[in-house]
Design an enzyme around this catalytic site. Structure first.
Site, PDB file in Angstrom:
ATOM      1  N   LEU A  64      30.976  11.658 -22.059  1.00 46.35           N
ATOM      2  CA  LEU A  64      31.369  12.799 -21.238  1.00 46.35           C
ATOM      3  C   LEU A  64      32.810  12.720 -20.758  1.00 46.35           C
ATOM      4  O   LEU A  64      33.281  13.604 -20.071  1.00 46.35           O
ATOM      5  CB  LEU A  64      30.422  12.901 -20.034  1.00 46.35           C
ATOM      6  CG  LEU A  64      28.928  12.929 -20.397  1.00 46.35           C
ATOM      7  CD1 LEU A  64      28.064  12.833 -19.155  1.00 46.35           C
ATOM      8  CD2 LEU A  64      28.594  14.196 -21.184  1.00 46.35           C
ATOM      9  N   HIS A 180      23.193  -0.989 -31.044  1.00 48.01           N
ATOM     10  CA  HIS A 180      24.017  -0.473 -32.143  1.00 48.01           C
ATOM     11  C   HIS A 180      24.204  -1.636 -33.099  1.00 48.01           C
ATOM     12  O   HIS A 180      24.835  -2.634 -32.745  1.00 48.01           O
ATOM     13  CB  HIS A 180      25.377  -0.004 -31.650  1.00 48.01           C
ATOM     14  CG  HIS A 180      25.294   1.245 -30.830  1.00 48.01           C
ATOM     15  ND1 HIS A 180      25.606   2.479 -31.337  1.00 48.01           N
ATOM     16  CD2 HIS A 180      24.895   1.442 -29.551  1.00 48.01           C
ATOM     17  CE1 HIS A 180      25.415   3.398 -30.399  1.00 48.01           C
ATOM     18  NE2 HIS A 180      24.991   2.794 -29.301  1.00 48.01           N
ATOM     19  N   ASP A 306      24.957  12.587 -30.954  1.00 54.04           N
ATOM     20  CA  ASP A 306      26.012  11.595 -30.770  1.00 54.04           C
ATOM     21  C   ASP A 306      27.327  12.272 -30.376  1.00 54.04           C
ATOM     22  O   ASP A 306      28.344  12.115 -31.032  1.00 54.04           O
ATOM     23  CB  ASP A 306      26.179  10.772 -32.059  1.00 54.04           C
ATOM     24  CG  ASP A 306      26.927   9.473 -31.799  1.00 54.04           C
ATOM     25  OD1 ASP A 306      27.047   9.076 -30.620  1.00 54.04           O
ATOM     26  OD2 ASP A 306      27.399   8.863 -32.769  1.00 54.04           O
TER      27      ASP A 306
END
Lengths: 425, 321
Positions: A64, A180, A306
């Site tokens: 963000l 990840h 994503d």
């Protein structure tokens, strides 16, 4: 406010609803589906004839811009983009600046999201302090202020002992670890998939094994520690097969893929198109088809977009010097509908993978239209066509590889807690 | 945008020269023919100045050190009567301050007509060509591992002088293919010009994934790779390759892949040996071969001027339309 949504085709996979029914909202919650409750008088009626009514989308990874990267986006700008894309819950990964490794950062993000009022924002806390992969972050404190999981974002933890202890500790306090998978040495200087395309373009490549080796190690550690874990953005068929095998053995693991990896392949990077610079890299056609198949078979349990808005400068450089990511919130639903049109998924399955499934992974109450549930709703026209342009993007990030393409499916209304936060004629 | 669309303007003329890949055969032949004229082949010396680029400004923009390429581009531009400015920009300090686009905008404001660009990142010349004003031509002087098209053309020029017909040839490119822009551009050029047998030779660690898709055969064994070839193109081995666990040592590399007179015996008797320079004697090539009768390494350097004149003249030609 009492809002009735009438005549729409409701798809609520969690409750197995796929029919034309009215939805009645009161005090921010779903009051009823089908027949209005006794004495219900709508203050506003949304005519949804010909439209679809689904739970607001739940995004597993939205960067963000705040704190730390406000030149790329702000919580205000990106929650506005979310509302425009029918997304009502955003999960923010911990690689902000400063990193989400203290309660204060979580509180700051929550406060700004509340102030914006256009989407819910939940946070993943850091797994290790400053994401350095050395010391454990204060996960207990992060959980207390509402973090829904812990993660080291895209920063690898090469030290397997640290990873083991971090998983053990997360298991102790009952938090899901979001992983990840990328081996830092094999990925090295790479930014694209290693293969014929990277060779042709002269770009250092990231081999498939950078992902699979890391998945293998982490699966073994998950088994050893018993932690609940989620693999973020798998990019190869091989790694989804490994996760599928682990799930068959009963390990508590889930996985998601990004909508970009379901549409694009490494060849799309040709011409040094930095808008296709994503992490993990776009793989070959066979991997993309494998991901699609895994999604269909339910091996991959969720889709995400994503979202990573970038400033113009971050993409206007020679390819290897650009930053990865796609401004994706506003194209997520149309691109998922494209998968439906291409016969990859049926509509209900696609909606489930963007709503109830990610909500379950995050362990939050969202993604359904059950009676009594918070009224986070997306109403869209599946047939409306529009052309994606920099001007049409609400997000601060204009970095989409789909610019200029015709999108099918437009969000007409987004409701957050029973209030309309986006409306387009 | 495909490389071809970027390089050829609406009149079918060469606007930029970024990569050989995708260019039509006739265009490569035109470059070679043009270069032949500039090379003044009869007397074996380069022609004096010609006024083709009079009044034009060429900027050599080198983000990576280079001696040979930069100086031959300078000489080429001078002989075409252009005004030449060479800028050596330390890529790391450039990164800190001014962005690449800002640097370009500033240079554009000085009314130049042509950029010759060398950069350590693959795709840099492509990036610059897509962002400059339409009247400017960009010539790639080497970008990362991607392309070095003028080197490929001067290599093709040298091969044509000695072998005449590309369609009968076997060419072996030996060494660090992984990091080599010269190898990639040579493969494209030789393919387009019709060479039926292109081989790349090197240890597995220095052969990039999927290189066969460019139309080459891969050999790990030097002797097998050199058997019956007409042309050997040796590549420079950077010393830093030892550090990346790609090779054990330069002496072992020489033992397995170094070109010696002995090894060359399996090639055709009239084989020519090429090298883009600078050479590492005793690493990839033995001095006896480098300085021997089959070596055309210095001819390559002098052909570089004529070929670069040809490329610049063709690009400048597209500007006047």
């Amino acid at each position: 406010m009492r809002i009735a949504i009438s005549g729409g085709h409701v798809i609520d996979p969690a409750n197995d609803i796929d029919a034309v029914v009215d939805v009645f909202i009161e005090a921010g919650r779903i009051a009823a589906l089908g027949r209005a409750p006794k004495g219900y008088k709508a203050e506003r009626t949304v005519n949804a004839r010909g439209l679809h009514v689904i739970p607001g989308l739940v995004e597993l990874s939205a960067r963000l811009g705040e704190p730390g990267y406000t030149h790329k986006g702000t919580i205000a700008s990106e929650t506005r983009a979310a509302a425009a894309g029918g997304v009502t819950t955003l999960c923010c990964p911990p690689d902000t600046l400063p990193v989400i490794d203290t309660p204060a950062v979580v509180e700051l993000i929550h406060q700004r999201a509340t102030a914006s009022g256009r989407a819910r924002v939940v946070c993943l806390g850091a797994l290790t302090r400053e994401l350095k992969g050395e010391l454990l972050a204060g996960m207990g404190g992060l959980r207390q202020v509402g973090c829904v999981g812990v993660s080291n974002a895209r920063v690898p933890i090469p030290n397997s002992e640290v990873m083991r202890r971090a998983m053990e500790y997360a298991a102790t306090i009952g938090m899901t670890v979001f992983l990840h998978a990328e081996d830092p040495w094999l990925a090295a200087q790479g930014h694209v998939h290693e293969g014929a395309t990277s060779t042709r373009m002269g770009l250092p490549g990231i081999p498939e094994t950078a992902e699979t080796i890391s998945v293998a190690r982490d699966l073994l550690l998950i088994e050893q520690t018993g932690v609940r874990a989620h693999f973020c953005r798998l990019s190869t068929s091989r790694s989804v097969a490994m996760v599928a095998e682990a799930r068959r053995r009963g390990l508590p693991v889930t996985a998601d893929v990004s909508i970009q990896h379901l549409h694009l392949i490494d060849e799309d990077v040709a011409g040094y198109n930095s808008l296709c610079h994503v992490r993990p890299p776009l793989r070959g056609r066979r991997d993309r088809d494998g991901l699609r198949k895994a999604l269909r078979k339910g091996v991959v349990t969720a889709m995400c977009c994503d979202h990573q808005p970038q400033d113009q400068d971050a993409k206007k450089l020679p390819f290897d010097a650009t930053e990865p990511g796609v401004s994706a919130l506003e194209t997520w639903l149309p691109l998922a509908l494209r998968l439906v049109n291409e016969g990859v998924l049926d509509m209900a399955a696609a909606i489930a993978q963007m709503t109830a499934a990610p909500a379950e992974i995050l362990g939050i109450e969202a993604g359904t239209l059950s009676e009594g549930a918070t009224a986070d709703i997306c109403v869209f026209d599946a047939n409306a066509q529009w052309v994606l342009s920099e001007d049409s993007l609400v997000s601060h990030g204009k970095n989409s590889p789909f610019l200029g393409e015709t999108m099918r499916g437009r969000v007409c209304y987004t409701l957050l807690g029973g209030a309309i936060v986006h409306e387009s004629a | 945008m495909t490389a071809r669309d970027l390089q050829i303007n609406e009149h079918g003329r060469l606007q930029h020269f970024i990569t050989v890949e995708g260019l039509p055969r006739q265009l490569l032949i035109d470059i070679l023919d043009r270069a032949e004229g500039f090379a003044g082949l009869g007397g074996g010396r380069a022609v004096k100045k010609v006024p083709l680029l009079r009044g034009k400004t060429v900027i050599n923009l080198f983000f990576e050190p280079s001696t040979r390429t930069r100086t031959t581009f300078e000489l080429a531009a001078n002989r075409l009567s252009a005004d030449v400015l060479s800028l050596n920009i330390d890529a790391s300090s450039a990164k800190k301050g001014e962005s690449l686009l800002d640097t370009l905008r500033n240079l554009e404001a000085m009314h130049c007509d042509m950029f010759v660009v060398r950069h350590n990142l693959s795709g840099a010349a492509h990036f610059i060509a897509t962002h400059v004003s339409p009247h400017i031509s960009v010539i790639n002087g080497g970008d990362g591992r991607h392309a070095h098209p003028t080197q490929a053309m001067l290599d093709a020029f040298t091969i044509r002088q000695h072998k005449h017909d590309f369609r009968m040839l076997s060419v072996a490119i030996v060494g660090d293919i992984l990091h080599s822009r010269v190898a990639r551009s040579n493969i494209h050029a030789l393919r387009i010009l019709g060479v039926p047998d292109i081989r790349v030779v090197g240890p597995h660690t220095l052969i990039p994934a999927g290189i066969e898709t460019l139309g080459v055969r891969v050999f790990q064994d030097l002797e097998a790779g050199l058997r019956d070839v007409d042309v050997v193109i040796m590549l420079r081995l950077q010393q830093e390759r030892m550090r990346g666990a790609l090779l054990p040592s330069s002496s072992e590399y020489f033992r397995l892949y170094g070109l010696t007179e002995q090894r060359l015996r399996v090639a055709k008797p009239d084989v020519i040996v090429m090298h883009p320079g600078p050479i590492n004697r005793g690493v990839e090539i033995d001095s006896a071969v480098a300085d021997g009768s089959r070596s055309v390494i210095l001819q390559q350097v002098s052909h570089g001027i004529a070929v670069r004149m040809a490329v610049m003249a063709l690009c400048a030609g597209s500007q006047t339309e």
